[in-house]
Write a protein that holds these residues in place. Structure first.
Motif, PDB file in Angstrom:
ATOM      1  N   GLU A 136       6.406   3.379 -16.537  1.00 39.81           N
ATOM      2  CA  GLU A 136       5.083   2.930 -16.118  1.00 39.81           C
ATOM      3  C   GLU A 136       4.770   1.589 -16.782  1.00 39.81           C
ATOM      4  O   GLU A 136       4.935   1.415 -17.988  1.00 39.81           O
ATOM      5  N   GLY A 137       4.352   0.637 -15.952  1.00 40.06           N
ATOM      6  CA  GLY A 137       3.988  -0.669 -16.474  1.00 40.06           C
ATOM      7  C   GLY A 137       5.136  -1.631 -16.646  1.00 40.06           C
ATOM      8  O   GLY A 137       4.923  -2.782 -17.041  1.00 40.06           O
ATOM      9  N   ALA A 138       6.385  -1.214 -16.334  1.00 42.67           N
ATOM     10  CA  ALA A 138       7.531  -2.109 -16.487  1.00 42.67           C
ATOM     11  C   ALA A 138       7.474  -3.232 -15.464  1.00 42.67           C
ATOM     12  O   ALA A 138       7.008  -3.044 -14.338  1.00 42.67           O
ATOM     13  N   ARG A 139       7.957  -4.423 -15.866  1.00 40.61           N
ATOM     14  CA  ARG A 139       8.023  -5.538 -14.930  1.00 40.61           C
ATOM     15  C   ARG A 139       8.935  -5.182 -13.769  1.00 40.61           C
ATOM     16  O   ARG A 139      10.015  -4.663 -13.947  1.00 40.61           O
ATOM     17  N   GLY A 140       8.483  -5.485 -12.551  1.00 40.92           N
ATOM     18  CA  GLY A 140       9.308  -5.215 -11.386  1.00 40.92           C
ATOM     19  C   GLY A 140       9.434  -3.749 -11.032  1.00 40.92           C
ATOM     20  O   GLY A 140      10.345  -3.368 -10.303  1.00 40.92           O
ATOM     21  N   ARG A 141       8.529  -2.906 -11.520  1.00 38.07           N
ATOM     22  CA  ARG A 141       8.621  -1.471 -11.244  1.00 38.07           C
ATOM     23  C   ARG A 141       8.602  -1.196  -9.735  1.00 38.07           C
ATOM     24  O   ARG A 141       9.305  -0.311  -9.244  1.00 38.07           O
ATOM     25  N   ARG A 226      14.700  -5.110 -11.597  1.00 36.05           N
ATOM     26  CA  ARG A 226      14.595  -6.407 -10.933  1.00 36.05           C
ATOM     27  C   ARG A 226      13.176  -6.957 -11.086  1.00 36.05           C
ATOM     28  O   ARG A 226      12.250  -6.432 -10.464  1.00 36.05           O
ATOM     29  N   PRO A 227      12.964  -8.010 -11.862  1.00 36.07           N
ATOM     30  CA  PRO A 227      11.678  -8.711 -11.805  1.00 36.07           C
ATOM     31  C   PRO A 227      11.525  -9.371 -10.441  1.00 36.07           C
ATOM     32  O   PRO A 227      12.477  -9.481  -9.665  1.00 36.07           O
ATOM     33  N   LEU A 228      10.317  -9.829 -10.151  1.00 33.47           N
ATOM     34  CA  LEU A 228       9.994 -10.304  -8.806  1.00 33.47           C
ATOM     35  C   LEU A 228      10.941 -11.401  -8.332  1.00 33.47           C
ATOM     36  O   LEU A 228      11.443 -11.343  -7.197  1.00 33.47           O
ATOM     37  N   ASP A 229      11.191 -12.420  -9.156  1.00 30.14           N
ATOM     38  CA  ASP A 229      12.028 -13.533  -8.710  1.00 30.14           C
ATOM     39  C   ASP A 229      13.427 -13.064  -8.333  1.00 30.14           C
ATOM     40  O   ASP A 229      13.992 -13.489  -7.315  1.00 30.14           O
ATOM     41  N   ALA A 230      14.023 -12.178  -9.159  1.00 30.39           N
ATOM     42  CA  ALA A 230      15.357 -11.661  -8.853  1.00 30.39           C
ATOM     43  C   ALA A 230      15.336 -10.799  -7.600  1.00 30.39           C
ATOM     44  O   ALA A 230      16.273 -10.839  -6.783  1.00 30.39           O
ATOM     45  N   TYR A 231      14.283 -10.023  -7.446  1.00 27.89           N
ATOM     46  CA  TYR A 231      14.119  -9.179  -6.263  1.00 27.89           C
ATOM     47  C   TYR A 231      14.099 -10.030  -4.987  1.00 27.89           C
ATOM     48  O   TYR A 231      14.751  -9.698  -3.985  1.00 27.89           O
ATOM     49  N   LEU A 232      13.409 -11.147  -5.027  1.00 24.35           N
ATOM     50  CA  LEU A 232      13.313 -12.009  -3.847  1.00 24.35           C
ATOM     51  C   LEU A 232      14.594 -12.810  -3.632  1.00 24.35           C
ATOM     52  O   LEU A 232      14.985 -13.067  -2.487  1.00 24.35           O
ATOM     53  N   ARG A 233      15.265 -13.201  -4.718  1.00 20.75           N
ATOM     54  CA  ARG A 233      16.575 -13.861  -4.543  1.00 20.75           C
ATOM     55  C   ARG A 233      17.554 -12.918  -3.865  1.00 20.75           C
ATOM     56  O   ARG A 233      18.320 -13.314  -2.982  1.00 20.75           O
ATOM     57  N   ASP A 234      17.549 -11.653  -4.286  1.00 22.57           N
ATOM     58  CA  ASP A 234      18.404 -10.656  -3.654  1.00 22.57           C
ATOM     59  C   ASP A 234      18.099 -10.542  -2.167  1.00 22.57           C
ATOM     60  O   ASP A 234      18.999 -10.403  -1.334  1.00 22.57           O
ATOM     61  N   ALA A 235      16.810 -10.567  -1.821  1.00 18.23           N
ATOM     62  CA  ALA A 235      16.417 -10.432  -0.417  1.00 18.23           C
ATOM     63  C   ALA A 235      16.988 -11.576   0.417  1.00 18.23           C
ATOM     64  O   ALA A 235      17.486 -11.364   1.529  1.00 18.23           O
ATOM     65  N   ARG A 236      16.933 -12.802  -0.113  1.00 15.35           N
ATOM     66  CA  ARG A 236      17.469 -13.937   0.645  1.00 15.35           C
ATOM     67  C   ARG A 236      18.983 -13.809   0.797  1.00 15.35           C
ATOM     68  O   ARG A 236      19.527 -14.055   1.883  1.00 15.35           O
TER      69      ARG A 236
END
Length: 337
Positions: A136-141, A226-236
């Motif tokens: 709970e509360g982790a970045r990119g949860r 996955r923090p947000l930036d890594a999550y979105l890089r993966d998506a691309r």
């Protein structure tokens, strides 16, 4: 050799070369390799350090002094698929088990894979690796939760239709006879710089006549973070990889359907996403602002808003990757003409 001979239940249980490519996950490595080395079926554990300088190689070399089955290998950075293929080429045992460097094997995982291959030599065996819930509360949860939902949906699809095991192969806990990998190499080249190398391999294995097996008892835990930036890089990267999959395997995967990426969105969101894509001059600024709002919502505990914006941004990045992939293919066609 006849099919009856191949599938004979009295075949000797094979030993296994476990291959783990790793990049900048030094702190995870001891937890990853310990259960693999403890398994009696592990003939060798080849850990390929993909060109990183975070101390991973030195840690592995130190551990190898008291674990002769551990084989640390360093290679120049070429991406996970190339590192994995490098490890496969070094394998000396009858079966290769490919494990990701954020996957923690459960007890008897390697032995379980070996047992399947003792029954037949034409299998690609896929284990189960549910995602550990993020604290709970982790970045990119939110990213971990979305990833887990998608993974479980694919596993249910495997169980409904066994043909989908290879057509939608989700790597990270998969094994195959070493001799088969000479005919169907894991890396086919084009996927080394993007995602979906596992799906490409599965489709090539399917077309070569291999059979997929999915077994939930071959259990491991995926430490997905996955923090947000890594999550979105993966998506691309996934979007670009999807283009390559459909270009290389249209006979099985079908034609690419860009519309499928937004078909399930509510109409207002579809309109907003397509409208954003048309704003070439300001799209970068607008998506940057949306990222800031997403991060702010997460810090304020507004997880519903965080999740909704993250889904929207992911669709945008996936489609951007698909457009980049299509443009690259078109340039290749023009160069070849």
């Amino acid at each position: 050799m006849s099919a009856d001979t191949i599938r004979s239940p009295v075949m000797t249980t094979p030993s296994v070369s476990v291959v783990v490519p790793t990049y900048r996950r030094r702190d995870n490595l001891t937890a990853v390799i310990t259960p693999l080395l403890d398994d009696a079926a592990t003939g060798e554990l080849i850990v390929v350090v993909d060109g990183c300088d975070d101390g991973s190689l030195e840690l592995l070399q130190g551990l190898a002094r008291s674990n002769p089955a551990l084989r640390p290998v360093w290679t120049i950075n070429q991406g996970g698929a190339a590192a994995r293929q490098h490890g496969i080429e070094l394998a000396t045992h009858p079966v290769v088990l490919l494990i990701d460097d954020d996957v923690i094997a459960g007890p008897g995982l390697v032995s379980g894979h070996a047992a399947h291959h003792a029954q037949a030599d034409d299998l690609v065996v896929l284990g189960y690796m549910p995602t550990r819930p993020a604290p709970e509360g982790a970045r990119g949860r939110f990213a971990t939760g979305l990833y887990a939902q998608e993974y479980e949906a694919v596993c249910r699809e495997y169980e409904r239709d066994e043909s989908m095991i290879l057509k939608k192969l989700w790597g990270g806990n998969v094994s195959i006879r070493t001799a088969r990998l000479a005919d169907v190499p894991y890396e086919s080249g084009r996927f080394s710089a993007t995602n979906h190398s596992d799906r490409d391999f599965g489709l090539r294995a399917h077309k070569s006549g291999l059979r997929g097996v999915f077994d939930r008892e071959l259990l491991a835990q995926h430490e997905h973070v996955r923090p947000l930036d890594a999550y979105l890089r993966d998506a691309r990267r996934q979007g670009e990889g999807r283009v390559l999959v459909h270009a290389a395997h249209a006979d099985v995967a079908g034609q690419l359907d860009m519309g499928g990426t937004i078909r399930d969105l509510p109409a207002p969101l579809r309109v907003a996403l397509v409208g954003l894509e048309r704003q070439d001059q300001v799209a970068g600024l607008l998506t940057w602002l949306l990222r800031l709002v997403t991060l702010g919502a997460g810090r304020l505990g507004l997880h519903g808003i965080e999740l909704g914006l993250a889904k929207f941004l992911r669709r945008y990045e996936t489609r951007a990757g698909m457009r980049e992939g299509l443009q690259r293919l078109e340039l290749e066609r023009q160069d070849a003409a």
